[in-house]
Write a protein that holds these residues in place. Structure first.
Motif, PDB file in Angstrom:
ATOM      1  N   PRO A  49       0.807  -1.226   0.000  1.00  0.00           N
ATOM      2  CA  PRO A  49       0.000   0.000   0.000  1.00  0.00           C
ATOM      3  C   PRO A  49       0.838   1.274   0.000  1.00  0.00           C
ATOM      4  O   PRO A  49       0.402   2.310  -0.502  1.00  0.00           O
ATOM      5  CB  PRO A  49      -0.844  -0.102   1.269  1.00  0.00           C
ATOM      6  N   GLU A  50       2.032   1.215   0.546  1.00  0.00           N
ATOM      7  CA  GLU A  50       2.929   2.373   0.568  1.00  0.00           C
ATOM      8  C   GLU A  50       3.987   2.290  -0.534  1.00  0.00           C
ATOM      9  O   GLU A  50       4.954   3.044  -0.542  1.00  0.00           O
ATOM     10  CB  GLU A  50       3.613   2.481   1.930  1.00  0.00           C
ATOM     11  N   GLY A  51       3.821   1.331  -1.441  1.00  0.00           N
ATOM     12  CA  GLY A  51       4.791   1.112  -2.493  1.00  0.00           C
ATOM     13  C   GLY A  51       5.755   0.005  -2.105  1.00  0.00           C
ATOM     14  O   GLY A  51       5.780  -0.432  -0.946  1.00  0.00           O
ATOM     15  N   SER A  52       6.514  -0.458  -3.059  1.00  0.00           N
ATOM     16  CA  SER A  52       7.458  -1.546  -2.831  1.00  0.00           C
ATOM     17  C   SER A  52       8.744  -1.282  -3.588  1.00  0.00           C
ATOM     18  O   SER A  52       8.729  -0.662  -4.649  1.00  0.00           O
ATOM     19  CB  SER A  52       6.865  -2.879  -3.308  1.00  0.00           C
ATOM     20  N   ARG A  53       9.819  -1.789  -3.050  1.00  0.00           N
ATOM     21  CA  ARG A  53      11.110  -1.717  -3.738  1.00  0.00           C
ATOM     22  C   ARG A  53      11.262  -2.945  -4.624  1.00  0.00           C
ATOM     23  O   ARG A  53      10.760  -4.021  -4.309  1.00  0.00           O
ATOM     24  CB  ARG A  53      12.248  -1.661  -2.736  1.00  0.00           C
ATOM     25  N   LEU A  54      12.003  -2.767  -5.687  1.00  0.00           N
ATOM     26  CA  LEU A  54      12.232  -3.849  -6.639  1.00  0.00           C
ATOM     27  C   LEU A  54      12.830  -5.084  -5.959  1.00  0.00           C
ATOM     28  O   LEU A  54      12.398  -6.205  -6.218  1.00  0.00           O
ATOM     29  CB  LEU A  54      13.141  -3.376  -7.774  1.00  0.00           C
ATOM     30  N   THR A  55      13.802  -4.871  -5.094  1.00  0.00           N
ATOM     31  CA  THR A  55      14.449  -6.023  -4.438  1.00  0.00           C
ATOM     32  C   THR A  55      13.456  -6.812  -3.592  1.00  0.00           C
ATOM     33  O   THR A  55      13.508  -8.039  -3.556  1.00  0.00           O
ATOM     34  CB  THR A  55      15.639  -5.566  -3.570  1.00  0.00           C
ATOM     35  N   ASP A  56      12.532  -6.108  -2.931  1.00  0.00           N
ATOM     36  CA  ASP A  56      11.520  -6.795  -2.126  1.00  0.00           C
ATOM     37  C   ASP A  56      10.556  -7.585  -3.011  1.00  0.00           C
ATOM     38  O   ASP A  56      10.186  -8.712  -2.691  1.00  0.00           O
ATOM     39  CB  ASP A  56      10.736  -5.801  -1.276  1.00  0.00           C
ATOM     40  N   LEU A  57      10.155  -6.981  -4.134  1.00  0.00           N
ATOM     41  CA  LEU A  57       9.268  -7.688  -5.059  1.00  0.00           C
ATOM     42  C   LEU A  57       9.928  -8.953  -5.601  1.00  0.00           C
ATOM     43  O   LEU A  57       9.293 -10.005  -5.683  1.00  0.00           O
ATOM     44  CB  LEU A  57       8.882  -6.790  -6.232  1.00  0.00           C
ATOM     45  N   ALA A  58      11.186  -8.840  -5.978  1.00  0.00           N
ATOM     46  CA  ALA A  58      11.907  -9.993  -6.517  1.00  0.00           C
ATOM     47  C   ALA A  58      11.959 -11.116  -5.480  1.00  0.00           C
ATOM     48  O   ALA A  58      11.708 -12.285  -5.795  1.00  0.00           O
ATOM     49  CB  ALA A  58      13.310  -9.596  -6.945  1.00  0.00           C
ATOM     50  N   ALA A  59      12.275 -10.770  -4.238  1.00  0.00           N
ATOM     51  CA  ALA A  59      12.354 -11.784  -3.182  1.00  0.00           C
ATOM     52  C   ALA A  59      11.000 -12.433  -2.945  1.00  0.00           C
ATOM     53  O   ALA A  59      10.892 -13.660  -2.845  1.00  0.00           O
ATOM     54  CB  ALA A  59      12.880 -11.155  -1.896  1.00  0.00           C
ATOM     55  N   GLN A  60       9.950 -11.638  -2.865  1.00  0.00           N
ATOM     56  CA  GLN A  60       8.618 -12.186  -2.615  1.00  0.00           C
ATOM     57  C   GLN A  60       8.136 -13.063  -3.758  1.00  0.00           C
ATOM     58  O   GLN A  60       7.480 -14.078  -3.535  1.00  0.00           O
ATOM     59  CB  GLN A  60       7.619 -11.060  -2.379  1.00  0.00           C
ATOM     60  N   ALA A  61       8.456 -12.671  -4.979  1.00  0.00           N
ATOM     61  CA  ALA A  61       8.039 -13.454  -6.148  1.00  0.00           C
ATOM     62  C   ALA A  61       8.986 -14.610  -6.437  1.00  0.00           C
ATOM     63  O   ALA A  61       8.733 -15.410  -7.327  1.00  0.00           O
ATOM     64  CB  ALA A  61       7.937 -12.544  -7.372  1.00  0.00           C
ATOM     65  N   GLN A  62      10.078 -14.661  -5.700  1.00  0.00           N
ATOM     66  CA  GLN A  62      11.097 -15.706  -5.863  1.00  0.00           C
ATOM     67  C   GLN A  62      11.650 -15.740  -7.289  1.00  0.00           C
ATOM     68  O   GLN A  62      11.729 -16.780  -7.926  1.00  0.00           O
ATOM     69  CB  GLN A  62      10.559 -17.073  -5.437  1.00  0.00           C
ATOM     70  N   THR A  64      14.780 -13.541  -9.816  1.00  0.00           N
ATOM     71  CA  THR A  64      15.980 -12.713  -9.703  1.00  0.00           C
ATOM     72  C   THR A  64      15.596 -11.247  -9.800  1.00  0.00           C
ATOM     73  O   THR A  64      14.537 -10.886 -10.339  1.00  0.00           O
ATOM     74  CB  THR A  64      16.992 -13.033 -10.818  1.00  0.00           C
ATOM     75  N   LYS A  65      16.484 -10.398  -9.306  1.00  0.00           N
ATOM     76  CA  LYS A  65      16.266  -8.961  -9.399  1.00  0.00           C
ATOM     77  C   LYS A  65      16.183  -8.548 -10.873  1.00  0.00           C
ATOM     78  O   LYS A  65      15.388  -7.678 -11.235  1.00  0.00           O
ATOM     79  CB  LYS A  65      17.388  -8.211  -8.682  1.00  0.00           C
ATOM     80  N   GLN A  66      16.991  -9.194 -11.724  1.00  0.00           N
ATOM     81  CA  GLN A  66      16.974  -8.869 -13.152  1.00  0.00           C
ATOM     82  C   GLN A  66      15.617  -9.214 -13.774  1.00  0.00           C
ATOM     83  O   GLN A  66      15.068  -8.435 -14.557  1.00  0.00           O
ATOM     84  CB  GLN A  66      18.101  -9.607 -13.878  1.00  0.00           C
ATOM     85  N   THR A  67      15.081 -10.391 -13.430  1.00  0.00           N
ATOM     86  CA  THR A  67      13.774 -10.787 -13.956  1.00  0.00           C
ATOM     87  C   THR A  67      12.698  -9.824 -13.484  1.00  0.00           C
ATOM     88  O   THR A  67      11.864  -9.372 -14.277  1.00  0.00           O
ATOM     89  CB  THR A  67      13.430 -12.230 -13.531  1.00  0.00           C
ATOM     90  N   ALA A  68      12.723  -9.512 -12.207  1.00  0.00           N
ATOM     91  CA  ALA A  68      11.745  -8.560 -11.672  1.00  0.00           C
ATOM     92  C   ALA A  68      11.892  -7.205 -12.362  1.00  0.00           C
ATOM     93  O   ALA A  68      10.890  -6.553 -12.676  1.00  0.00           O
ATOM     94  CB  ALA A  68      11.913  -8.424 -10.161  1.00  0.00           C
TER      95      ALA A  68
END
Length: 146
Positions: A49-62, A64-68
């Motif tokens: 709700p307050e936004g997300s960082r790319l690194t957090d999204l990548a980790a949650q989606a399992q 890589t940071k590059q894929t995210a």
């Protein structure tokens, strides 16, 4: 022993999840969001709700940071997400839902509620409540993002 008795719990949990995801994607397509892929939708669903960082999204989606990063770039170009400065760190960027992304989330949420209502009707309220309670308890040992 039936075929269902031979399936492990992971498979039995995955099958309904996959159906929920399929139904949500159908609803998105029917409501004008046909350009949203399953992989992209999984990231959109994880925007906080307050936004997300790319690194957090990548980790949650399992992924890589590059894929995210590739998926996020696509979502920004398509108007689902917006990049904004992170007020807590001037070097970082936050990803937030753009208006189109919020509309897609609303469609997805309505579809998920509809599917869940069908499942509760099929199981009955007591069995559905027991299932929910069991899954919440299982989440205690399986969800590192709680």
């Amino acid at each position: 022993m039936t075929d269902d008795d031979a399936l492990n719990l992971g498979v039995l949990l995955f099958v309904p999840y996959r159906e929920m995801e399929r139904r949500v994607l159908v609803a998105l397509t029917e409501n004008g969001f046909a350009d949203l892929t399953q992989a992209q939708a999984r990231l959109v669903a994880r925007i906080g709700p307050e936004g997300s960082r790319l690194t957090d999204l990548a980790a949650q989606a399992q992924v890589t940071k590059q894929t995210a990063g590739v998926l996020v770039d696509q979502l920004v170009r398509a108007g689902y997400l917006a990049r904004e400065p992170d007020p807590s760190d001037g070097r970082a960027r936050l990803l937030r839902l753009a208006e189109k992304g919020q509309q897609a989330v609303e469609v997805a949420n309505r579809a998920a509620v509809e599917v869940q209502a069908e499942w509760v009707a099929h199981l009955g309220p007591r069995r559905a409540a027991t299932l929910r309670k069991s899954l919440v308890a299982l989440r205690e040992i399986t969800d590192s993002y709680r």
